[in-house]
Design a protein around this motif. Structure first.
Motif, PDB file in Angstrom:
ATOM      1  N   PRO A  47      32.268  51.869   2.219  1.00  0.00           N
ATOM      2  CA  PRO A  47      33.240  52.593   3.050  1.00  0.00           C
ATOM      3  C   PRO A  47      32.574  53.260   4.259  1.00  0.00           C
ATOM      4  CG  PRO A  47      32.745  53.875   1.097  1.00  0.00           C
ATOM      5  CD  PRO A  47      32.017  52.567   0.939  1.00  0.00           C
ATOM      6  N   ILE A  48      31.920  52.434   5.083  1.00  0.00           N
ATOM      7  CA  ILE A  48      31.267  52.959   6.292  1.00  0.00           C
ATOM      8  C   ILE A  48      32.364  53.211   7.322  1.00  0.00           C
ATOM      9  CG2 ILE A  48      29.498  52.568   8.032  1.00  0.00           C
ATOM     10  CD1 ILE A  48      28.263  50.490   6.197  1.00  0.00           C
ATOM     11  N   SER A  49      32.703  54.454   7.529  1.00  0.00           N
ATOM     12  CA  SER A  49      33.836  54.787   8.387  1.00  0.00           C
ATOM     13  C   SER A  49      33.360  55.415   9.692  1.00  0.00           C
ATOM     14  CB  SER A  49      34.794  55.727   7.667  1.00  0.00           C
ATOM     15  OG  SER A  49      34.115  56.853   7.156  1.00  0.00           O
ATOM     16  N   PHE A  50      34.163  55.224  10.729  1.00  0.00           N
ATOM     17  CA  PHE A  50      33.815  55.686  12.065  1.00  0.00           C
ATOM     18  C   PHE A  50      34.952  56.520  12.638  1.00  0.00           C
ATOM     19  CE2 PHE A  50      31.223  52.041  11.222  1.00  0.00           C
ATOM     20  CZ  PHE A  50      30.004  52.320  11.818  1.00  0.00           C
ATOM     21  N   ILE A 100      22.286  56.247  21.918  1.00  0.00           N
ATOM     22  CA  ILE A 100      22.589  56.007  20.497  1.00  0.00           C
ATOM     23  C   ILE A 100      22.043  54.651  20.058  1.00  0.00           C
ATOM     24  CG2 ILE A 100      24.450  55.669  18.818  1.00  0.00           C
ATOM     25  CD1 ILE A 100      26.109  57.670  20.431  1.00  0.00           C
ATOM     26  N   VAL A 101      22.193  53.634  20.921  1.00  0.00           N
ATOM     27  CA  VAL A 101      21.624  52.316  20.614  1.00  0.00           C
ATOM     28  C   VAL A 101      20.112  52.427  20.451  1.00  0.00           C
ATOM     29  CG1 VAL A 101      21.184  49.999  21.519  1.00  0.00           C
ATOM     30  CG2 VAL A 101      23.465  50.990  21.718  1.00  0.00           C
ATOM     31  N   LEU A 102      19.460  53.164  21.349  1.00  0.00           N
ATOM     32  CA  LEU A 102      18.002  53.325  21.274  1.00  0.00           C
ATOM     33  C   LEU A 102      17.586  54.028  19.991  1.00  0.00           C
ATOM     34  CD1 LEU A 102      17.085  54.252  24.971  1.00  0.00           C
ATOM     35  CD2 LEU A 102      16.677  52.097  23.773  1.00  0.00           C
ATOM     36  N   CYS A 103      18.416  54.950  19.506  1.00  0.00           N
ATOM     37  CA  CYS A 103      18.109  55.606  18.224  1.00  0.00           C
ATOM     38  C   CYS A 103      18.087  54.591  17.087  1.00  0.00           C
ATOM     39  CB  CYS A 103      19.145  56.695  17.926  1.00  0.00           C
ATOM     40  SG  CYS A 103      18.893  58.222  18.829  1.00  0.00           S
ATOM     41  N   GLY A 104      18.966  53.579  17.178  1.00  0.00           N
ATOM     42  CA  GLY A 104      18.962  52.540  16.160  1.00  0.00           C
ATOM     43  C   GLY A 104      17.785  51.600  16.288  1.00  0.00           C
ATOM     44  N   LEU A 105      17.409  51.257  17.535  1.00  0.00           N
ATOM     45  CA  LEU A 105      16.310  50.327  17.764  1.00  0.00           C
ATOM     46  C   LEU A 105      14.947  51.001  17.642  1.00  0.00           C
ATOM     47  CD1 LEU A 105      17.722  48.396  20.865  1.00  0.00           C
ATOM     48  CD2 LEU A 105      17.772  47.690  18.470  1.00  0.00           C
ATOM     49  N   TRP A 106      14.905  52.289  17.984  1.00  0.00           N
ATOM     50  CA  TRP A 106      13.640  53.025  18.012  1.00  0.00           C
ATOM     51  C   TRP A 106      13.802  54.263  17.135  1.00  0.00           C
ATOM     52  CZ3 TRP A 106      11.632  56.258  22.729  1.00  0.00           C
ATOM     53  CH2 TRP A 106      10.314  56.634  22.507  1.00  0.00           C
ATOM     54  N   PRO A 107      13.490  54.156  15.848  1.00  0.00           N
ATOM     55  CA  PRO A 107      13.730  55.260  14.917  1.00  0.00           C
ATOM     56  C   PRO A 107      13.067  56.574  15.321  1.00  0.00           C
ATOM     57  CG  PRO A 107      13.214  53.239  13.726  1.00  0.00           C
ATOM     58  CD  PRO A 107      12.967  52.957  15.181  1.00  0.00           C
ATOM     59  N   ALA A 108      11.957  56.486  16.073  1.00  0.00           N
ATOM     60  CA  ALA A 108      11.279  57.723  16.482  1.00  0.00           C
ATOM     61  C   ALA A 108      12.192  58.604  17.321  1.00  0.00           C
ATOM     62  CB  ALA A 108      10.007  57.388  17.265  1.00  0.00           C
ATOM     63  N   ARG A 124      20.151  51.282  11.236  1.00  0.00           N
ATOM     64  CA  ARG A 124      19.979  50.515  12.473  1.00  0.00           C
ATOM     65  C   ARG A 124      21.266  49.819  12.912  1.00  0.00           C
ATOM     66  NH1 ARG A 124      14.681  47.026  13.776  1.00  0.00           N
ATOM     67  NH2 ARG A 124      13.953  49.170  13.948  1.00  0.00           N
ATOM     68  N   PRO A 125      21.883  48.971  12.086  1.00  0.00           N
ATOM     69  CA  PRO A 125      23.106  48.317  12.559  1.00  0.00           C
ATOM     70  C   PRO A 125      24.241  49.293  12.836  1.00  0.00           C
ATOM     71  CG  PRO A 125      22.729  47.843  10.241  1.00  0.00           C
ATOM     72  CD  PRO A 125      21.496  48.497  10.739  1.00  0.00           C
ATOM     73  N   VAL A 126      24.315  50.402  12.081  1.00  0.00           N
ATOM     74  CA  VAL A 126      25.378  51.384  12.308  1.00  0.00           C
ATOM     75  C   VAL A 126      25.217  52.044  13.675  1.00  0.00           C
ATOM     76  CG1 VAL A 126      26.189  53.658  11.577  1.00  0.00           C
ATOM     77  CG2 VAL A 126      25.921  51.839   9.898  1.00  0.00           C
ATOM     78  N   LEU A 127      24.007  52.487  13.992  1.00  0.00           N
ATOM     79  CA  LEU A 127      23.781  53.160  15.267  1.00  0.00           C
ATOM     80  C   LEU A 127      23.888  52.187  16.437  1.00  0.00           C
ATOM     81  CD1 LEU A 127      20.837  55.558  14.329  1.00  0.00           C
ATOM     82  CD2 LEU A 127      23.240  56.148  14.674  1.00  0.00           C
ATOM     83  N   VAL A 128      23.343  50.988  16.276  1.00  0.00           N
ATOM     84  CA  VAL A 128      23.423  50.002  17.360  1.00  0.00           C
ATOM     85  C   VAL A 128      24.884  49.613  17.609  1.00  0.00           C
ATOM     86  CG1 VAL A 128      22.837  47.640  18.028  1.00  0.00           C
ATOM     87  CG2 VAL A 128      21.086  49.120  17.054  1.00  0.00           C
ATOM     88  N   ALA A 129      25.629  49.399  16.546  1.00  0.00           N
ATOM     89  CA  ALA A 129      27.029  48.989  16.707  1.00  0.00           C
ATOM     90  C   ALA A 129      27.858  50.098  17.341  1.00  0.00           C
ATOM     91  CB  ALA A 129      27.611  48.589  15.354  1.00  0.00           C
ATOM     92  N   SER A 130      27.711  51.333  16.851  1.00  0.00           N
ATOM     93  CA  SER A 130      28.516  52.430  17.404  1.00  0.00           C
ATOM     94  C   SER A 130      28.081  52.763  18.827  1.00  0.00           C
ATOM     95  CB  SER A 130      28.422  53.667  16.511  1.00  0.00           C
ATOM     96  OG  SER A 130      27.087  54.125  16.404  1.00  0.00           O
ATOM     97  N   LEU A 135      31.723  57.090  20.175  1.00  0.00           N
ATOM     98  CA  LEU A 135      32.070  56.707  18.812  1.00  0.00           C
ATOM     99  C   LEU A 135      30.880  56.961  17.902  1.00  0.00           C
ATOM    100  CD1 LEU A 135      33.859  53.342  19.658  1.00  0.00           C
ATOM    101  CD2 LEU A 135      34.973  55.401  18.806  1.00  0.00           C
ATOM    102  N   ASN A 136      31.163  57.296  16.654  1.00  0.00           N
ATOM    103  CA  ASN A 136      30.085  57.655  15.728  1.00  0.00           C
ATOM    104  C   ASN A 136      30.571  57.524  14.288  1.00  0.00           C
ATOM    105  OD1 ASN A 136      30.990  60.560  17.255  1.00  0.00           O
ATOM    106  ND2 ASN A 136      31.586  60.268  15.128  1.00  0.00           N
ATOM    107  N   LEU A 137      29.646  57.739  13.351  1.00  0.00           N
ATOM    108  CA  LEU A 137      30.027  57.780  11.937  1.00  0.00           C
ATOM    109  C   LEU A 137      30.996  58.924  11.690  1.00  0.00           C
ATOM    110  CD1 LEU A 137      26.769  57.172   9.853  1.00  0.00           C
ATOM    111  CD2 LEU A 137      28.847  55.803   9.794  1.00  0.00           C
TER     112      LEU A 137
END
Length: 425
Positions: A99-102, A136-144, A278-284, A299-301
């Protein structure tokens, strides 16, 4: 881009961690997509969709208007947000069987109101939305980068959020004084349902406000609407103003990550789901970038509505709760088609009444932010400074108060922690 990342990072073990392991005898039989007793998660998804939309759509429209959106652009922005939430909920819930909701960023919408002194150029605001999505995309691609955001002291980030919410949460008081005939019934309905059915308190208050607006404005608001009641996506050509990016884009990114995404992950883990970040942050983030071209802010979780759909009230069997999120996506599509009517209704209302409803919806968030801000005794003075500067609504050299609140709080925290000058003994 969304499909690419779902293929690049398949559900696999992540999905397995979010549902109970099937018995050995059932391994050879594919699990049906739908079936069994699904009325419970479907109803939970409908409730969550109604709650998520009704509790804050007025705040979104008011926020978009505050940074210069026309009625047509605000309608387009709300429609884009609803469609973005729908796509993310439907696709990721179905792929990961969790149930990954946004949701849209409710604190971000409040920030737009606070940023009204910064810009009235909606094109520049759209540019700031794009910057937020890219980060937000960069947070998914670059965890640091994501870890660096979580390292911002909770007291400072919470105090900034509280400062953004505080003026909005004052609105119910002001509305009762300025327009008592319209505001008092709204507040009373909210207060009664807050005691007996808290989940429906804000939607009911919004319904009473809509009735009050309809009675006071008659039917003129339908014929006098400056935009079509049938919503359509309106392209917004973004511009990138450095001052607007600093005063709106960066704070929007911070409150969306700290105030929505991080709590969203925590809520999911509370119910035993390990959400792949990663996919959640990149997608949102990608959905935020796309939506910005049509007036959507971020958009976010989801956090609050996530608890409705990921908890045992949705379904005793964890493996079936994803149906609730899947259902809520279609609810958002239905509400998105009413974006034109929603904007026309909000435009016909006294602004203070809409802000009052938003203030009632955000009281819980304000209490949580204030509690987190003063939780650590050593950080209370920097947090208080952050709160006061942010709540002041000042704009210096075109940069809004949220940025200055963060800066002042960080400087005071660094100074208080500095070993120089040393105290005399």
């Amino acid at each position: 881009m969304l499909i690419f990342w779902l293929r690049r990072f398949p559900p696999g073990a992540a999905a397995e961690s979010g549902r109970a392991r099937a018995p050995a005898s059932a391994v050879s039989r594919p699990e049906p997509a739908f079936g069994g007793s699904l009325a419970q998660p479907i109803s939970a998804g409908i409730v969550a969709g109604i709650t998520g939309f009704a509790s804050s759509f007025a705040l979104v429209i008011a926020g978009l208007h505050a940074v210069g959106a026309t009625d047509a652009q605000a309608s387009s922005g709300l429609l884009a947000l609803c469609f973005g939430v729908a796509v993310l909920c439907i696709v990721l819930a179905r792929v990961y069987r969790m149930p990954i909701s946004f949701a849209w960023s409710t604190p971000g919408a409040a920030l737009l109101i606070a940023a009204s002194a910064t810009t009235k150029n909606f094109s520049a605001a759209a540019g700031a939305f794009i910057v937020c999505g890219v980060l937000i995309v960069l947070c998914g691609l670059w965890p640091a980068l994501g870890r660096s955001i979580t390292r911002i002291p909770k007291s400072i980030a919470s105090a900034m959020l509280a400062g953004i919410l505080f003026p909005i949460c004052l609105a119910p008081v002001l509305a009762v004084v300025q327009i008592p005939a319209l505001a008092i019934p709204v507040v009373l309905v909210w207060l009664i349902l807050f005691r007996i059915a808290p989940r429906w308190a804000v939607p009911a208050a919004m319904a009473v406000a809509a009735i009050a607006i309809g009675i006071s404005a008659g039917t003129g608001w339908l014929t006098a609407a400056s935009t079509s009641l049938v919503p359509e996506l309106t392209f917004v050509l973004p511009t990138f103003d450095p001052l607007v990016i600093v005063s709106l884009g960066l704070p929007l990114f911070i409150v969306t990550m700290a105030g929505q995404n991080v709590p969203g992950f925590v809520v999911m883990s509370t119910f035993g789901y390990t959400v792949p970040p990663r996919p959640v942050l990149v997608a949102s983030g990608a959905a935020t970038v796309v939506g910005a071209f049509f007036g959507a802010h971020a958009l976010n979780l989801a956090a609050i509505t996530a608890a409705i759909m990921a908890g045992p009230d949705s379904h005793p069997d964890k493996s079936k709760r994803w149906v609730a999120t899947f259902t809520s996506g279609f609810v958002y599509i239905v509400f998105g088609l009413g974006a034109g009517v929603a904007v026309a209704l909000i435009s016909a209302s006294p602004p203070i009444l809409i802000t009052a409803v938003a203030g009632l919806a955000l009281l819980g968030a304000l209490v949580g932010a204030l509690s987190n801000a003063i939780e650590e005794v050593a950080h209370r003075i920097p947090a208080a400074a952050t709160f006061l500067v942010t709540a002041s609504g000042i704009a210096i050299i075109g940069i809004g108060s949220a940025f200055w609140g963060l800066l002042v709080g960080a400087l005071i925290m660094l100074w208080s922690a500095s070993p120089w000058p040393r105290r005399r003994t």
